[in-house]
Every structure is written in C-alpha cells, then in structure tokens.
Write an enzyme that holds these catalytic residues in place. Structure first.
Site, mmCIF file in Angstrom:
data_model
loop_
_atom_site.group_PDB
_atom_site.id
_atom_site.type_symbol
_atom_site.label_atom_id
_atom_site.label_comp_id
_atom_site.label_asym_id
_atom_site.label_seq_id
_atom_site.Cartn_x
_atom_site.Cartn_y
_atom_site.Cartn_z
ATOM 1 N N HIS A 188 74.456 -13.555 -3.793
ATOM 2 C CA HIS A 188 73.232 -13.208 -4.514
ATOM 3 C C HIS A 188 73.550 -12.571 -5.871
ATOM 4 O O HIS A 188 73.077 -13.017 -6.908
ATOM 5 C CB HIS A 188 72.400 -12.244 -3.665
ATOM 6 C CG HIS A 188 71.190 -11.721 -4.381
ATOM 7 N ND1 HIS A 188 69.935 -12.246 -4.185
ATOM 8 C CD2 HIS A 188 71.046 -10.743 -5.308
ATOM 9 C CE1 HIS A 188 69.073 -11.614 -4.962
ATOM 10 N NE2 HIS A 188 69.717 -10.685 -5.646
ATOM 11 N N GLU A 189 74.361 -11.533 -5.849
ATOM 12 C CA GLU A 189 74.666 -10.836 -7.098
ATOM 13 C C GLU A 189 75.404 -11.750 -8.061
ATOM 14 O O GLU A 189 75.206 -11.686 -9.269
ATOM 15 C CB GLU A 189 75.471 -9.556 -6.843
ATOM 16 C CG GLU A 189 74.739 -8.492 -6.038
ATOM 17 C CD GLU A 189 73.369 -8.094 -6.583
ATOM 18 O OE1 GLU A 189 73.128 -8.277 -7.795
ATOM 19 O OE2 GLU A 189 72.538 -7.616 -5.791
ATOM 20 N N TYR B 298 60.534 -9.336 -5.146
ATOM 21 C CA TYR B 298 61.524 -9.957 -4.255
ATOM 22 C C TYR B 298 60.867 -11.026 -3.384
ATOM 23 O O TYR B 298 61.399 -12.124 -3.210
ATOM 24 C CB TYR B 298 62.185 -8.909 -3.346
ATOM 25 C CG TYR B 298 63.285 -8.146 -4.036
ATOM 26 C CD1 TYR B 298 64.578 -8.656 -4.094
ATOM 27 C CD2 TYR B 298 63.038 -6.915 -4.618
ATOM 28 C CE1 TYR B 298 65.599 -7.962 -4.714
ATOM 29 C CE2 TYR B 298 64.043 -6.206 -5.250
ATOM 30 C CZ TYR B 298 65.324 -6.732 -5.299
ATOM 31 O OH TYR B 298 66.323 -6.036 -5.930
ATOM 32 N N HIS C 148 73.344 -16.247 -14.076
ATOM 33 C CA HIS C 148 72.122 -16.264 -14.889
ATOM 34 C C HIS C 148 72.435 -15.670 -16.274
ATOM 35 O O HIS C 148 71.977 -16.171 -17.300
ATOM 36 C CB HIS C 148 71.043 -15.441 -14.169
ATOM 37 C CG HIS C 148 69.633 -15.748 -14.595
ATOM 38 N ND1 HIS C 148 68.548 -15.209 -13.969
ATOM 39 C CD2 HIS C 148 69.134 -16.518 -15.581
ATOM 40 C CE1 HIS C 148 67.437 -15.653 -14.564
ATOM 41 N NE2 HIS C 148 67.765 -16.441 -15.536
ATOM 42 N N HIS D 290 73.107 -13.639 -10.162
ATOM 43 C CA HIS D 290 72.649 -12.919 -11.358
ATOM 44 C C HIS D 290 73.702 -13.015 -12.467
ATOM 45 O O HIS D 290 73.378 -13.168 -13.635
ATOM 46 C CB HIS D 290 72.423 -11.430 -11.047
ATOM 47 C CG HIS D 290 71.213 -11.151 -10.198
ATOM 48 N ND1 HIS D 290 69.968 -11.653 -10.468
ATOM 49 C CD2 HIS D 290 71.063 -10.391 -9.081
ATOM 50 C CE1 HIS D 290 69.094 -11.209 -9.559
ATOM 51 N NE2 HIS D 290 69.743 -10.449 -8.703
ATOM 52 N N GLU E 23 64.490 -12.421 -9.416
ATOM 53 C CA GLU E 23 65.290 -12.583 -8.212
ATOM 54 C C GLU E 23 65.370 -14.047 -7.746
ATOM 55 O O GLU E 23 66.252 -14.406 -6.969
ATOM 56 C CB GLU E 23 64.722 -11.729 -7.072
ATOM 57 C CG GLU E 23 64.835 -10.228 -7.327
ATOM 58 C CD GLU E 23 66.256 -9.755 -7.541
ATOM 59 O OE1 GLU E 23 67.180 -10.361 -6.978
ATOM 60 O OE2 GLU E 23 66.454 -8.785 -8.296
HETATM 61 ZN ZN LIG Z 1 69.025 -9.395 -7.054
#
Ligand SMILES: [Zn+2]
Length: 511
Positions: free
Chosen positions: A303-304, A442, A310, A307, A332
C-alpha cells in the site's frame, strides 16, 4: 493550528510506554515473539505499544486481563496532552470555517473534495453501515461462542460481551478457525528481503520502471536504503525513494509515504525529479531469524509503496498538483487498488519464499489466506465507519468532549463503548495529520479502487503491462491536475459504480 498539529504528532512519536508481563500472563503469544522481548531486572518481559509488539499480543494473548491492560494503555497514549490539543484544534477549525463563511469545518474541507458536502459523506457512511450490520452481527455471535469456550477452558469469567480488548483476539481466532489461516506459518514465507525484491519486481513489470539500489550514499539511519527509478521506455530518471522500514525510538510510529521533492516542470521546461520516502514499522530481524513479515505487513508495504509510485510517476506541470496532491478522498484509491496484488496467487508467490528452505508457497497454504479476505469484514469496516463518523461529527461541532463522543459513536456502530478511561482519538494521528474531516476517504476511495481492480485487472490479467501502463498514464501521472472523477472515467471508460466494492466485502450488490 500548525503548531498544535506538530505537537500532536510529536507526542505520538515520542510516546514510549513499556508494560511488563510474566510469561504466564502472555500465554498464547508465539514462543519466538516472547523470545525476542527484552526482560527487566525481575525477569518480566517488556512490551512496548509499538505495532510489532502491541498487535501480536492483542491477537494471541489469551488472558483477558493482559489484553485489557495493553488495550487500555494503547488507547490512552498521549491521553492528556493530545486530548487537549485535539479539542483546541476542533474549536480553532470551527472558527476558521466561520471566518471563511462555511457553516462547519467539514463543510469547508469537503467543498474541495469529491464528496462535496458533509451530508453526502454522512449518507455514504450510514448506508454502508446498514449494509454491513448483518455481517457484523453474525461475526459477533461467533466471537461470543469462542469467548464462552475460552472462558470455560481457562477458567475466566464469561460476561457475554465483546470489549475493545477482545476484538483483535477473536478476529484472529475467526481467521484461524474458519479459514484455517496460520499466520505464524505464513510469516515464515515472507522474509523482508524476499518481499522487497518481489514487490519491486511486480511494480517494475506493471508500471514499466527500473529500480536500482544506490549504495554508499548518506542516509539518516543505517537501516535506511535508497533507490533510483528510471522509466524503462525512455530511460529517463524519474526520481529516488528511501525505504525506512523498522521501528526505533523517537521515530514516526505509523506507516506512511512522505513526498520530499515533487515531480513537476521546472522553469527551464525540464521535469524536476521526484524524491519520496516510505516510512514503516515492520517486524525487525531477531538473532536467529531474518525479519519475517505478517501478511498484514506485506499488504501495508504494498500500500505505502503505491503512494511512493504515485509520487515518483508524477508528471504534472505544477508542484501543487504533483503526485498524491489529489482530492483527499481519492488519494488512497491508487494505493488501495494495488493492495489487491497481496490477495492474488501469482503476486503472492513472487513475494514469498520460506526463509529456511527457500521453498515456494504451497498452493493449499495460499488458498486460505486469499479466501480469508472477507473474514471479519463487517466488524473491520464498521470500525472504519466509526472512525469516519467520529471525524465528521467533531468537525461539524464548535466544541467537543472527544472521549465521551468516541465512546458513544463506538456504542452505536460497534455495539460496545470505549474502555473506561481511554480516548482513542488522542492517538488518532490522522486528525492532526491532514485528514481532518476526511478519514471517510479511505472507504470512499475503496469504492473506486475496487471498481478499477475488478473492471480491468481482475478480468483480464493483474500483471497486464497494458493495464499497468494505462494505470500509470491515467491515474498516477496526472496527480491533482485532473479531477479524480475524470481520471476514473478515463481509466474505466465509464462512470464508477459501487458494485465491485460490495462484492469485495462479501455482500450481494443486488440485495
Ligand atoms: Zn495510504
């Protein structure tokens, strides 16, 4: 307000409570975990409230008194100072909204979000809570059966209720019994190094990038590593990212990605490279074992890192719109979408290898955790709704008693109040970390994430470089330079719908 927010986060990072327990009080917790704990002078084991200590105990310690002590301490972190700070922030935010001509802080914040107004967010959360409630009621029934059984077996008093300190314990038991997930066995297949290599390899293939570790470079701690990212097609350098993966004293205690330099166009027309850092608090290596990650940790990592991508893939003209500078209730979605790779066979196999034998995951071991994704979906998601609802409620008021309100909303959505004397919101970092009136984001963005995943990747190939390329082009690159609704339309070829999201929670969208 800025100073208050910094103090709130600083208090959390510097929080350093240690509780001590005898081995007997920690019965049920895995042996190797106990072995990794330090002892104090009288031989008791030292347990901190950092994630790699707290969660394993809450999941497996069978003594309810132990869990109660830990949970009470955990949800009392920074109780005094941060409760005062949060309540002052609520007042100041309300005043600011007033000056700017908005009825509430939530109305002010949401004006620039996809959701647009607080009423819409409320309806979204209430509707979803209604849909999830039957699932949760079923789950609680099962938790209580297990609890009765445990109390009979070990001679604890049965009170017919689920408390905060029971939650993770019985959720874990549900996963183990109903889905036969043995999380300790799973961990053995997720050594940090293998996960990192597999993860980078998946992102490389999917997004057509090349990662190279940069050695002999100055970093802020010996455990930190640095990588460069090159676009494979053009060979252009896109940027650099740092990985800071293990807990240590005084460090930020949650997992997050921090943008350090935005990818955008410079005055000379060239693109400024991106720099980002991923910070997490994963299980550390021990004397006789490498760092072995739980499946939750693998998912957080994925998940991180989403980011990070991104940020790195950002191609906007202005720094203001670069990378994750999108509408906060969409931010998110891109990384949540990528979490799906942690629930599919092929990517999981690429990220795993037994730490001793080097063996790949046997199929039968993998099927169960994949199926267990919907385990506790009712409870887990209602907790998210509780947090979202709490955040919305305090930011539609001028003044608030956070501890009391949290307990009331908890009662309403989970069916039980906060533990006496605690105030979870004093350690709810999001509320001072830029998510004020936006925690619902979220769940909101999960609707889009599931639509993107099911509509394109799940149907035609999760490792498809074509969809990966589209994902990079339509979702990651534009940042905030295009409205999220338009990016979604560009990627999906239509407006998003909530069907996939409901299916992913084990619900029938047509019911
Ligand atoms: Zn996040």
């Amino acid at each position: 307000m800025s100073d208050l927010s910094i103090d709130f986060s600083k208090n959390l990072s510097e929080e350093n409570t240690i509780l001590t327990f005898t081995e007997e009080e920690l019965a049920g917790v895995p042996e190797d975990f106990l072995k990794s704990l330090e002892k104090n002078e009288d031989g008791k084991l030292k347990v901190s409230l950092k994630y790699p200590h707290y969660f394993p105990c809450m999941k497996k310690a069978r003594n309810p008194e132990t869990r109660k002590k830990l949970e009470t301490a955990f949800n009392s972190r920074c109780l005094k100072p941060n409760t005062a700070i949060l309540e002052e922030l609520v007042e100041l935010r309300s005043q600011k909204a007033d000056i700017l001509g908005f009825p509430t802080h939530a109305a002010f914040v949401l004006d620039m979000r996809m959701a647009k107004d607080p009423e819409k967010v409320r309806t979204f959360l209430v509707d979803l809570a209604q849909k999830l409630r039957p699932l949760q009621e079923q789950e609680v029934k099962v938790y209580l059966e297990y609890k009765k059984e445990e109390c009979d077996k070990y001679g604890y008093e049965y009170d017919g209720k689920i408390h905060y300190w029971d939650l993770r314990y019985y959720m874990t038991m549900t996963e183990e019994r109903q889905y036969a997930v043995d999380s300790n066995l799973l961990k053995e297949y997720f050594p940090m190094e293998v996960v990192t290599t597999g993860l980078l390899d998946i992102y490389r293939e999917l997004l057509d990038l090349k990662f190279t570790q940069v050695k002999d470079v100055e970093v802020w701690h010996p455990e930190v590593t640095l990588y460069s990212v090159v676009d494979r097609e053009s060979s252009n350098l896109l940027g650099y990212f740092y990985l800071d993966l293990y807990p240590r004293e005084g460090k930020y205690g949650h997992a997050a990605c921090f943008g350090l330099q935005p990818g955008c166009i410079q005055p000379d027309g060239k693109r400024q490279i991106t720099v980002a850092a991923m910070v997490a608090n994963f299980t550390k290596p021990t004397e006789d074992k490498p760092a072995l990650l739980t499946h939750d940790e693998v998912e957080t990592y994925f998940h991180e890192f989403g980011h990070v991508m991104h940020q790195i893939c950002a191609q906007s003209e202005f720094a203001l719109f670069s990378g994750t500078s999108v509408e906060r209730d969409f931010v998110e979605a891109p990384s949540q979408m990528l979490e799906n790779w942690c629930w599919e066979k092929e990517p999981l196999q690429r990220m795993s290898k037994h730490y001793k034998t080097g063996e790949a995951f046997p199929d039968h071991l993998l099927d169960k955790p994949i199926k267990s994704r919907i385990a506790n979906a009712g409870m887990f998601n209602l907790r998210q709704i509780l947090l979202g609802m709490f955040d919305q409620t305090i930011h539609t008021q001028k003044k608030v008693d956070t501890a009391k309100l949290f307990s009331e909303i908890s009662q309403e959505y989970l069916g039980f109040p906060s533990t006496e004397g605690t105030n979870m919101s004093a350690s709810f970092g999001h509320l001072a970390g830029g998510y004020d009136a936006q925690y619902y984001g979220y769940m909101w963005s999960e609707v889009f994430c599931m639509d993107m995943f099911y509509t394109r990747f799940k149907k035609e190939g999760i490792m498809s470089p074509k969809f990966g390329g589209d994902y990079r082009r339509y979702i990651l690159q534009p940042g905030g330079s295009i409205d999220a609704a338009d990016m979604l339309r560009n990627f999906l070829g239509r407006d998003p719908t909530p069907e996939a999201f409901l299916i992913s929670k084990g619900l029938n969208p047509n019911a």
